[in-house]
Write a protein that holds these residues in place. Structure first.
Motif, PDB file in Angstrom:
ATOM      1  N   MET A  48       6.009   7.533   0.411  1.00 30.64           N
ATOM      2  CA  MET A  48       6.043   7.874  -1.013  1.00 30.64           C
ATOM      3  C   MET A  48       4.727   7.494  -1.683  1.00 30.64           C
ATOM      4  N   SER A  49       4.119   6.408  -1.198  1.00 27.63           N
ATOM      5  CA  SER A  49       2.780   5.990  -1.641  1.00 27.63           C
ATOM      6  C   SER A  49       2.688   5.746  -3.141  1.00 27.63           C
ATOM      7  N   LEU A  50       3.736   5.184  -3.714  1.00 25.23           N
ATOM      8  CA  LEU A  50       3.691   4.807  -5.122  1.00 25.23           C
ATOM      9  C   LEU A  50       3.013   3.447  -5.265  1.00 25.23           C
ATOM     10  N   PRO A  51       2.268   3.214  -6.337  1.00 25.87           N
ATOM     11  CA  PRO A  51       1.568   1.940  -6.489  1.00 25.87           C
ATOM     12  C   PRO A  51       2.483   0.726  -6.367  1.00 25.87           C
ATOM     13  N   ALA A  52       3.724   0.831  -6.850  1.00 24.81           N
ATOM     14  CA  ALA A  52       4.627  -0.310  -6.855  1.00 24.81           C
ATOM     15  C   ALA A  52       5.396  -0.481  -5.547  1.00 24.81           C
ATOM     16  N   GLY A  53       5.111   0.317  -4.528  1.00 29.59           N
ATOM     17  CA  GLY A  53       5.846   0.223  -3.269  1.00 29.59           C
ATOM     18  C   GLY A  53       5.661  -1.137  -2.606  1.00 29.59           C
ATOM     19  N   PRO A  54       6.683  -1.992  -2.542  1.00 29.80           N
ATOM     20  CA  PRO A  54       6.494  -3.342  -2.009  1.00 29.80           C
ATOM     21  C   PRO A  54       6.286  -3.398  -0.504  1.00 29.80           C
ATOM     22  N   MET A  55       6.743  -2.370   0.236  1.00 30.62           N
ATOM     23  CA  MET A  55       6.461  -2.346   1.667  1.00 30.62           C
ATOM     24  C   MET A  55       4.987  -2.028   1.923  1.00 30.62           C
ATOM     25  N   VAL A  85      -3.881   4.512  11.679  1.00 29.97           N
ATOM     26  CA  VAL A  85      -4.532   4.428  10.369  1.00 29.97           C
ATOM     27  C   VAL A  85      -4.151   3.095   9.730  1.00 29.97           C
ATOM     28  N   PRO A  86      -5.100   2.281   9.293  1.00 33.02           N
ATOM     29  CA  PRO A  86      -4.745   1.063   8.550  1.00 33.02           C
ATOM     30  C   PRO A  86      -3.939   1.409   7.306  1.00 33.02           C
ATOM     31  N   VAL A  87      -2.990   0.560   6.966  1.00 37.36           N
ATOM     32  CA  VAL A  87      -2.165   0.826   5.787  1.00 37.36           C
ATOM     33  C   VAL A  87      -3.018   0.991   4.538  1.00 37.36           C
ATOM     34  N   VAL A  88      -4.079   0.198   4.412  1.00 37.41           N
ATOM     35  CA  VAL A  88      -4.920   0.292   3.215  1.00 37.41           C
ATOM     36  C   VAL A  88      -5.595   1.655   3.103  1.00 37.41           C
ATOM     37  N   ASP A  89      -5.714   2.380   4.214  1.00 36.94           N
ATOM     38  CA  ASP A  89      -6.282   3.728   4.191  1.00 36.94           C
ATOM     39  C   ASP A  89      -5.197   4.802   4.231  1.00 36.94           C
ATOM     40  N   PHE A  90      -4.015   4.445   4.725  1.00 34.52           N
ATOM     41  CA  PHE A  90      -2.916   5.412   4.794  1.00 34.52           C
ATOM     42  C   PHE A  90      -2.479   5.829   3.394  1.00 34.52           C
ATOM     43  N   VAL A  91      -2.388   4.869   2.492  1.00 31.88           N
ATOM     44  CA  VAL A  91      -1.999   5.168   1.109  1.00 31.88           C
ATOM     45  C   VAL A  91      -3.264   5.520   0.330  1.00 31.88           C
ATOM     46  N   LYS A  92      -3.354   6.767  -0.114  1.00 30.70           N
ATOM     47  CA  LYS A  92      -4.562   7.271  -0.770  1.00 30.70           C
ATOM     48  C   LYS A  92      -4.455   7.296  -2.289  1.00 30.70           C
ATOM     49  N   GLY A  93      -3.217   7.251  -2.801  1.00 30.32           N
ATOM     50  CA  GLY A  93      -2.997   7.304  -4.235  1.00 30.32           C
ATOM     51  C   GLY A  93      -1.546   7.603  -4.505  1.00 30.32           C
ATOM     52  N   PRO A  94      -1.134   7.645  -5.775  1.00 30.39           N
ATOM     53  CA  PRO A  94       0.264   7.930  -6.101  1.00 30.39           C
ATOM     54  C   PRO A  94       0.738   9.249  -5.480  1.00 30.39           C
ATOM     55  N   LEU A  95       1.786   9.180  -4.655  1.00 29.03           N
ATOM     56  CA  LEU A  95       2.374  10.347  -3.985  1.00 29.03           C
ATOM     57  C   LEU A  95       1.366  11.057  -3.080  1.00 29.03           C
ATOM     58  N   ASP A  96       0.399  10.320  -2.559  1.00 30.13           N
ATOM     59  CA  ASP A  96      -0.648  10.909  -1.728  1.00 30.13           C
ATOM     60  C   ASP A  96      -0.936   9.969  -0.559  1.00 30.13           C
ATOM     61  N   VAL A 151      -4.672  -6.327  -3.458  1.00 30.36           N
ATOM     62  CA  VAL A 151      -4.211  -5.959  -4.798  1.00 30.36           C
ATOM     63  C   VAL A 151      -3.409  -4.669  -4.702  1.00 30.36           C
ATOM     64  N   THR A 152      -2.168  -4.715  -5.168  1.00 30.20           N
ATOM     65  CA  THR A 152      -1.320  -3.522  -5.204  1.00 30.20           C
ATOM     66  C   THR A 152      -0.558  -3.489  -6.532  1.00 30.20           C
ATOM     67  N   ALA A 153       0.102  -2.378  -6.781  1.00 34.07           N
ATOM     68  CA  ALA A 153       0.907  -2.142  -7.987  1.00 34.07           C
ATOM     69  C   ALA A 153       0.043  -1.948  -9.229  1.00 34.07           C
ATOM     70  N   SER A 154      -0.960  -2.787  -9.438  1.00 33.40           N
ATOM     71  CA  SER A 154      -1.818  -2.616 -10.607  1.00 33.40           C
ATOM     72  C   SER A 154      -2.853  -1.517 -10.400  1.00 33.40           C
ATOM     73  N   THR A 155      -3.102  -1.153  -9.142  1.00 33.95           N
ATOM     74  CA  THR A 155      -4.119  -0.147  -8.820  1.00 33.95           C
ATOM     75  C   THR A 155      -3.485   1.102  -8.234  1.00 33.95           C
ATOM     76  N   ARG A 156      -4.222   2.181  -8.259  1.00 37.70           N
ATOM     77  CA  ARG A 156      -3.691   3.459  -7.797  1.00 37.70           C
ATOM     78  C   ARG A 156      -3.441   3.479  -6.283  1.00 37.70           C
ATOM     79  N   ARG A 157      -4.126   2.628  -5.561  1.00 32.79           N
ATOM     80  CA  ARG A 157      -3.930   2.487  -4.129  1.00 32.79           C
ATOM     81  C   ARG A 157      -4.257   1.047  -3.759  1.00 32.79           C
ATOM     82  N   PRO A 158      -3.878   0.575  -2.575  1.00 30.30           N
ATOM     83  CA  PRO A 158      -4.173  -0.811  -2.220  1.00 30.30           C
ATOM     84  C   PRO A 158      -5.677  -1.071  -2.168  1.00 30.30           C
ATOM     85  N   VAL A 159      -6.056  -2.247  -2.639  1.00 34.58           N
ATOM     86  CA  VAL A 159      -7.439  -2.709  -2.570  1.00 34.58           C
ATOM     87  C   VAL A 159      -7.436  -4.061  -1.871  1.00 34.58           C
TER      88      VAL A 159
END
Length: 273
Positions: free
Chosen positions: A114-121, A144-155, A209-217
């Motif tokens: 789902m790649s939502l910013p608030a996704g706790p997994m 793919v590292p998780v930090v690169d797998f999630v590209k943005g909200p719903l992406d 950093v997650t949830a506050s940003t569009r993708r993990p940092v």
């Protein structure tokens, strides 16, 4: 919710039966989002429940989490004593703030996809250097590292027809000391800010950093940074436009809380006040 456009459901039992995957198809794991709203573009579901992938596998390499692993199963996991970072599992599972029905159906892989910013997994697996294994229709696979797998909200990094098979957490990451901070606008609200810090035996410090940003940092340091160094890295790595903006928090509030929590984590893990 019934999805009245669905005309058929496939239930593969082996990898070879997963495909073909075509327009109008959807992978069905837990279905907690899929059945939460109309899906007018879908005509067929591919149910993954019959594949019987082991939910959790402990090995000398670390912990392997199947994409179909339920959140409730992960939360009930009893890790080896040598994994102090595994305490993050419970903290992140509870960051869902979901009902028991969601806990017992939602999957780890579904939350990542789902790649939502608030996704706790996403928060959990990114902070512990998780690696996604992705299966392709031609029989190949890639990581793919998780930090690169999630590209943005719903992406995310999945290409058409690909499927997330598992997420591997390395043993070394699970042995680190960790610190967890989370904030939302209401006591039972969706995460607006979620930060995890870790300190390795070598002294290496990482902040995710997650949830506050569009993708993990993720910020990495060879040692525990000074307050000024950490603040400067946050400023340069997360421009103002990268902070997420929705009804669960304004960007300026998310930025402030990210800076505040980052310093708290730095001090908790050994940095000087």
């Amino acid at each position: 919710m019934d999805i009245n456009t669905i005309t058929s459901v496939r239930r593969p039992r082996t990898r070879g039966e997963l495909w073909p995957f075509q327009d109008g198809d959807a992978w069905l794991g837990g279905g907690t989002w899929l059945f939460s709203e109309p899906q007018p573009k879908l005509g067929r579901l591919i149910d993954l429940s019959k594949l019987d992938w082991p939910s959790l596998t402990v090995s000398d390499q670390g912990l392997s989490i199947a994409a179909t692993c339920r959140v409730a199963t992960l939360d009930a996991f009893e890790p080896p004593p040598a994994w102090p970072a595994a305490r993050l599992i419970g903290s992140c599972c509870r960051a869902f703030l979901a009902s028991f029905k969601i806990w017992n159906m939602a999957t780890v892989g579904g939350n990542l996809c789902m790649s939502l910013p608030a996704g706790p997994m996403i928060s959990l697996t990114a902070a512990l250097d998780g690696i996604c294994t992705v299966w392709s229709a031609d029989g190949s696979e890639r990581t793919v590292p998780v930090v690169d797998f999630v590209k943005g909200p719903l992406d995310n990094a999945l290409r058409p027809g690909e499927i997330l098979r598992r997420i591997d957490l390395p043993w070394e990451a699970l042995t680190r000391r960790t610190a967890f901070r989370r904030a939302s606008l209401t006591p039972l609200g969706r995460s607006g800010v979620l930060l995890i810090g870790s300190l390795a035996a070598s002294g290496a410090f990482a902040l995710t950093v997650t949830a506050s940003t569009r993708r993990p940092v993720q910020l990495a340091f060879k040692g525990c940074p000074t307050a000024a160094d950490l603040s400067q890295r946050l400023e340069t790595s997360i421009p103002d436009a990268f902070y997420y903006d929705d009804l669960h928090g304004r960007p300026d509030w998310r930025r402030h809380m990210t800076q505040l929590f980052a310093e708290e984590i730095r001090q908790e893990l050994g940095g000087r006040p």
